[in-house]
Enzyme design. Sequence first.
Site, PDB file in Angstrom:
ATOM      1  N   GLY A 186       0.771  -1.248   0.000  1.00 51.94           N
ATOM      2  CA  GLY A 186       0.000   0.000   0.000  1.00 51.94           C
ATOM      3  C   GLY A 186       0.797   1.290   0.000  1.00 51.94           C
ATOM      4  O   GLY A 186       0.359   2.300  -0.538  1.00 51.94           O
ATOM      5  N   ASP A 243       0.746   3.464   4.278  1.00 49.12           N
ATOM      6  CA  ASP A 243      -0.295   4.226   3.594  1.00 49.12           C
ATOM      7  C   ASP A 243      -1.312   4.775   4.582  1.00 49.12           C
ATOM      8  O   ASP A 243      -1.676   5.940   4.532  1.00 49.12           O
ATOM      9  CB  ASP A 243      -0.983   3.360   2.513  1.00 49.12           C
ATOM     10  CG  ASP A 243      -1.434   1.996   3.036  1.00 49.12           C
ATOM     11  OD1 ASP A 243      -1.261   1.712   4.243  1.00 49.12           O
ATOM     12  OD2 ASP A 243      -1.964   1.199   2.244  1.00 49.12           O
ATOM     13  N   ASP A 246      -4.921   2.574  10.733  1.00 49.22           N
ATOM     14  CA  ASP A 246      -6.329   2.275  10.965  1.00 49.22           C
ATOM     15  C   ASP A 246      -6.460   1.795  12.416  1.00 49.22           C
ATOM     16  O   ASP A 246      -6.462   2.601  13.337  1.00 49.22           O
ATOM     17  CB  ASP A 246      -6.730   1.215   9.929  1.00 49.22           C
ATOM     18  CG  ASP A 246      -8.210   0.949   9.834  1.00 49.22           C
ATOM     19  OD1 ASP A 246      -8.976   1.584  10.563  1.00 49.22           O
ATOM     20  OD2 ASP A 246      -8.624   0.106   9.032  1.00 49.22           O
ATOM     21  N   LYS A 304      -6.877   7.184  10.244  1.00 50.36           N
ATOM     22  CA  LYS A 304      -8.277   7.057  10.682  1.00 50.36           C
ATOM     23  C   LYS A 304      -8.249   6.984  12.206  1.00 50.36           C
ATOM     24  O   LYS A 304      -8.268   5.896  12.790  1.00 50.36           O
ATOM     25  CB  LYS A 304      -8.880   5.744  10.150  1.00 50.36           C
ATOM     26  CG  LYS A 304      -9.301   5.735   8.711  1.00 50.36           C
ATOM     27  CD  LYS A 304     -10.008   4.404   8.411  1.00 50.36           C
ATOM     28  CE  LYS A 304     -10.161   4.168   6.936  1.00 50.36           C
ATOM     29  NZ  LYS A 304     -10.635   2.804   6.616  1.00 50.36           N
ATOM     30  N   PHE A 308     -13.978   3.699   3.835  1.00 54.31           N
ATOM     31  CA  PHE A 308     -13.022   2.880   3.108  1.00 54.31           C
ATOM     32  C   PHE A 308     -12.451   3.698   1.949  1.00 54.31           C
ATOM     33  O   PHE A 308     -13.199   4.233   1.141  1.00 54.31           O
ATOM     34  CB  PHE A 308     -13.673   1.602   2.580  1.00 54.31           C
ATOM     35  CG  PHE A 308     -12.677   0.666   1.977  1.00 54.31           C
ATOM     36  CD1 PHE A 308     -11.901  -0.158   2.777  1.00 54.31           C
ATOM     37  CD2 PHE A 308     -12.457   0.657   0.602  1.00 54.31           C
ATOM     38  CE1 PHE A 308     -10.941  -0.981   2.219  1.00 54.31           C
ATOM     39  CE2 PHE A 308     -11.498  -0.172   0.033  1.00 54.31           C
ATOM     40  CZ  PHE A 308     -10.742  -0.994   0.849  1.00 54.31           C
ATOM     41  N   ASP A 356      -5.558  -0.228  -2.103  1.00 55.35           N
ATOM     42  CA  ASP A 356      -6.334  -1.026  -3.046  1.00 55.35           C
ATOM     43  C   ASP A 356      -7.802  -1.162  -2.692  1.00 55.35           C
ATOM     44  O   ASP A 356      -8.207  -1.094  -1.537  1.00 55.35           O
ATOM     45  CB  ASP A 356      -5.725  -2.427  -3.146  1.00 55.35           C
ATOM     46  CG  ASP A 356      -5.987  -3.254  -1.896  1.00 55.35           C
ATOM     47  OD1 ASP A 356      -5.522  -2.851  -0.808  1.00 55.35           O
ATOM     48  OD2 ASP A 356      -6.671  -4.288  -2.000  1.00 55.35           O
ATOM     49  N   ARG A 388      -5.009   0.714  -7.170  1.00 58.48           N
ATOM     50  CA  ARG A 388      -3.818   1.277  -6.523  1.00 58.48           C
ATOM     51  C   ARG A 388      -3.204   2.380  -7.379  1.00 58.48           C
ATOM     52  O   ARG A 388      -2.467   3.223  -6.902  1.00 58.48           O
ATOM     53  CB  ARG A 388      -2.755   0.191  -6.295  1.00 58.48           C
ATOM     54  CG  ARG A 388      -3.144  -0.888  -5.295  1.00 58.48           C
ATOM     55  CD  ARG A 388      -1.932  -1.774  -5.004  1.00 58.48           C
ATOM     56  NE  ARG A 388      -2.276  -3.000  -4.296  1.00 58.48           N
ATOM     57  CZ  ARG A 388      -2.343  -3.121  -2.976  1.00 58.48           C
ATOM     58  NH1 ARG A 388      -2.107  -2.091  -2.215  1.00 58.48           N
ATOM     59  NH2 ARG A 388      -2.655  -4.269  -2.424  1.00 58.48           N
TER      60      ARG A 388
HETATM   61  P1  IMP Z   1      -4.448  -1.593  10.667  1.00 52.47           P
HETATM   62  O1  IMP Z   1      -3.604  -2.762  11.063  1.00 52.47           O
HETATM   63  O2  IMP Z   1      -5.896  -1.822  11.047  1.00 52.47           O
HETATM   64  O3  IMP Z   1      -3.939  -0.266  11.175  1.00 52.47           O
HETATM   65  O4  IMP Z   1      -4.528  -1.580   9.090  1.00 52.47           O
HETATM   66  C1  IMP Z   1      -3.584  -0.964   8.337  1.00 52.47           C
HETATM   67  C2  IMP Z   1      -3.557  -1.566   6.960  1.00 52.47           C
HETATM   68  O5  IMP Z   1      -4.869  -1.903   6.498  1.00 52.47           O
HETATM   69  C3  IMP Z   1      -3.019  -0.531   6.001  1.00 52.47           C
HETATM   70  O6  IMP Z   1      -1.642  -0.768   5.784  1.00 52.47           O
HETATM   71  C4  IMP Z   1      -3.837  -0.739   4.760  1.00 52.47           C
HETATM   72  O7  IMP Z   1      -3.151  -1.590   3.880  1.00 52.47           O
HETATM   73  C5  IMP Z   1      -5.105  -1.425   5.191  1.00 52.47           C
HETATM   74  N1  IMP Z   1      -6.245  -0.483   5.228  1.00 52.47           N
HETATM   75  C6  IMP Z   1      -6.817   0.084   6.304  1.00 52.47           C
HETATM   76  N2  IMP Z   1      -7.844   0.896   5.976  1.00 52.47           N
HETATM   77  C7  IMP Z   1      -7.922   0.830   4.629  1.00 52.47           C
HETATM   78  C8  IMP Z   1      -8.781   1.474   3.654  1.00 52.47           C
HETATM   79  O8  IMP Z   1      -9.695   2.280   3.950  1.00 52.47           O
HETATM   80  N3  IMP Z   1      -8.537   1.168   2.356  1.00 52.47           N
HETATM   81  C9  IMP Z   1      -7.551   0.312   1.958  1.00 52.47           C
HETATM   82  N4  IMP Z   1      -6.719  -0.299   2.828  1.00 52.47           N
HETATM   83  C10 IMP Z   1      -6.908  -0.038   4.146  1.00 52.47           C
HETATM   84 MG    MG Z   2      -0.986  -1.707   3.816  1.00 50.84          MG
END
Ligand code: IMP
Ligand code: MG
Length: 173
Positions: free
Chosen positions: A43, A98, A101, A129, A150, A157, A163
């Site tokens: 990402g 990227d 979350d 986020k 999202f 992606d 992407r």
């Molecule tokens: P986390 O572990 O929940 O912080 O997720 C982080 C990863 O989830 C990022 O590196 C992204 O690849 C993916 N991700 C989280 N939110 C989104 C989104 O809204 N669109 C696309 N990929 C996301």
């Molecule tokens: Mg990622």
Amino acid sequence: MKTPRHKTLITEKRIRRRVADLAEQINSDYKGRELALIFISRGAFVFTADLARKIRLPVRIDCVSANSYRGLKSSGKVEIDANLKIDIKRKHVLLVDDILDSGITLNKVIRRLEKLGPADIRTCVLLDKTSKRKVPLKADYVGFEIPDVFVYGYGLDYDEYCRNLPYVACLKK
Ligand code: IMP
Ligand code: MG
């Protein structure tokens, strides 16, 4: 797959300006030092390519891969491959992703890289986020805070597609 009906959340122009600002901040914070720029694949590849070209420091670039999303939803489980080609022992690491979350991915990657003995690790994310955090984690450099929608494009992606969109998009309701 055709690109889904979407609207632009962050334009190319805003991204370009913000990436330049972040790079300026990084250039000044790390002045006189060398940087190991580690991005989370896949990402962060677009963001890293743009950011790296604005960095005026000696920089080595490598990546780790992490995967938590299956389709459009996070599986919660994160698989990490942190087989770096460069040695980061006693080096300054800037970890680039990227989007931040839940924070689970970044947190796990940090823990893994810490085992390699870097001088320090800072984090840089294009999108944040904040409302979705499950682990207490704040990135050192943040491009944009966004609501809990999202998003895709600019490296992120939509079920592996999109992407290559040059801006950040979200679905049109
Ligand atoms: P986390 O572990 O929940 O912080 O997720 C982080 C990863 O989830 C990022 O590196 C992204 O690849 C993916 N991700 C989280 N939110 C989104 C989104 O809204 N669109 C696309 N990929 C996301
Ligand atoms: Mg990622």
